[in-house]
Design an enzyme around this catalytic site. Structure first.
Site, PDB file in Angstrom:
ATOM      1  N   GLU A 123       0.976  13.635   4.788  1.00 62.11           N
ATOM      2  CA  GLU A 123       2.183  12.868   4.449  1.00 62.11           C
ATOM      3  C   GLU A 123       2.829  13.436   3.194  1.00 62.11           C
ATOM      4  O   GLU A 123       2.158  13.641   2.167  1.00 62.11           O
ATOM      5  CB  GLU A 123       1.854  11.382   4.246  1.00 62.11           C
TER       6      GLU A 123
ATOM      7  N   ASP B 258      -4.851   1.799  12.028  1.00 60.16           N
ATOM      8  CA  ASP B 258      -5.094   2.044  10.600  1.00 60.16           C
ATOM      9  C   ASP B 258      -6.079   1.026  10.038  1.00 60.16           C
ATOM     10  O   ASP B 258      -5.962  -0.170  10.328  1.00 60.16           O
ATOM     11  CB  ASP B 258      -3.768   1.810   9.851  1.00 60.16           C
TER      12      ASP B 258
HETATM   13  O1  KIV Z   1       0.997   3.254   8.169  1.00 66.30           O
HETATM   14  C1  KIV Z   1       1.652   4.171   8.678  1.00 66.30           C
HETATM   15  O2  KIV Z   1       2.676   3.969   9.333  1.00 66.30           O
HETATM   16  C2  KIV Z   1       1.170   5.530   8.480  1.00 66.30           C
HETATM   17  C3  KIV Z   1       2.059   6.649   8.914  1.00 66.30           C
HETATM   18  C4  KIV Z   1       3.166   6.755   7.963  1.00 66.30           C
HETATM   19  C5  KIV Z   1       1.334   7.925   9.078  1.00 66.30           C
HETATM   20  O3  KIV Z   1       0.113   5.726   7.958  1.00 66.30           O
END
Ligand code: KIV
Length: 272
Positions: free
Chosen positions: A187, A88
């Site tokens: 989500e 991410d």
């Molecule tokens: O940061 C995270 O864990 C996420 C998931 C909830 C998809 O983005």
């Protein structure tokens, strides 16, 4: 050739090719040992910025720095050999411009050796998704409830309960697909909308609190293990790891207090 290279890792195009096929299995992961266990069963592992809340006790994902994502990303790529690892991009590391996003995403890919990155946002991030995808960085998009915009949403709420909300979310799904994302996380999207989007776009949808209509599912690993103190209603807990940890720590404390501890004849050799 290294042992590492001998095993073929699942790639972003492999995930893309699973559209409409066997459901895609994924979990978040922040840690080398649990990544190694999950690696046998999942198609991809997401080093989610939720690690700020789960591992570091922040109230939201907003304070998470890029360096923390890189550190946990490295741990997960060392632990997992087979699954695609997606990292991410944290709040503030990609929204300013496609150039900022490229600079930081390239750093994540170089320093973690992950196979893809994820960014939050739909139509507003389409230009950035295209910029990254055309320059060698596979992008997973994330729409519906996007936790980095929590201060705009005003809380964690299901998206698309009202028909009036559908058009904007459908536009987001279309925009990220056309921009070249290889998959998209939905989500907290209401089931009829998640089903409609899944049917209408040609990249896999990965649901979290968005029903079985999606092409795959993701959960926060600690939530499904039963390790998180509080979880959302949609989360199924498949284990009672929190209780198991507490039970083991209690037994350890009892052993220490009653002096039941291994003596000097025991060495540091590893058990089989
Ligand atoms: O940061 C995270 O864990 C996420 C998931 C909830 C998809 O983005």
């Amino acid at each position: 050739m290294s042992v590492h290279a001998a095993q073929k890792r699942i790639s972003a195009p492999d995930i893309r090719a699973r559209k409409g096929g066997e459901p895609i299995v994924s979990l978040t992961s922040y840690h080398a040992h649990t990544a190694a266990i999950a690696d046998k069963y999942v198609d991809f592992l997401l080093v989610g910025d939720s690690l700020g809340m789960v591992m570091h006790g922040f109230e939201t994902t907003l304070p998470v720095p890029l360096e923390l994502m890189i550190m946990h990303g490295r741990a997960v790529t060392r632990g997992a050999r087979r699954a695609l690892v997606v990292v991410d991009m944290p709040f503030g590391s990609y929204e300013e411009s496609p150039a900022q996003a490229f600079r930081n995403a390239a750093r994540v890919i170089k320093e973690t050796e992950c196979g893809a990155i994820k960014i939050e946002g739909g139509a507003r991030m389409a230009e950035t998704i295209q910029f990254l995808s055309q320059r060698g960085i596979p992008v997973m998009a994330h729409i519906g409830l996007t936790p980095q915009s929590i201060n705009v949403f005003g809380g964690f709420k299901t998206q698309g309960r009202e028909r009036a909300q559908w058009e904007a979310i459908e536009n987001d799904a279309r925009a990220v697909t056309e921009a070249g994302a290889f998959s998209v996380v939905l989500e907290a999207v209401a089931e009829p909308l998640a089903a409609k989007i899944t049917k209408s776009i040609d990249i896999p949808t990965i649901g979290i609190g968005a029903s079985a209509a999606c092409d795959g599912q993701i959960l926060v690993m600690e939530d499904m293990l039963g390790l998180s103190p509080k979880v959302a209603r949609f989360v199924k807990e498949f284990g009672k790891v929190g209780q198991a940890i507490e039970g083991a720590i209690k037994l350890y404390a009892d052993d220490v207090r009653t002096r039941k501890f291994p003596g000097a004849e025991n060495t540091y050799e590893m058990k089989d």
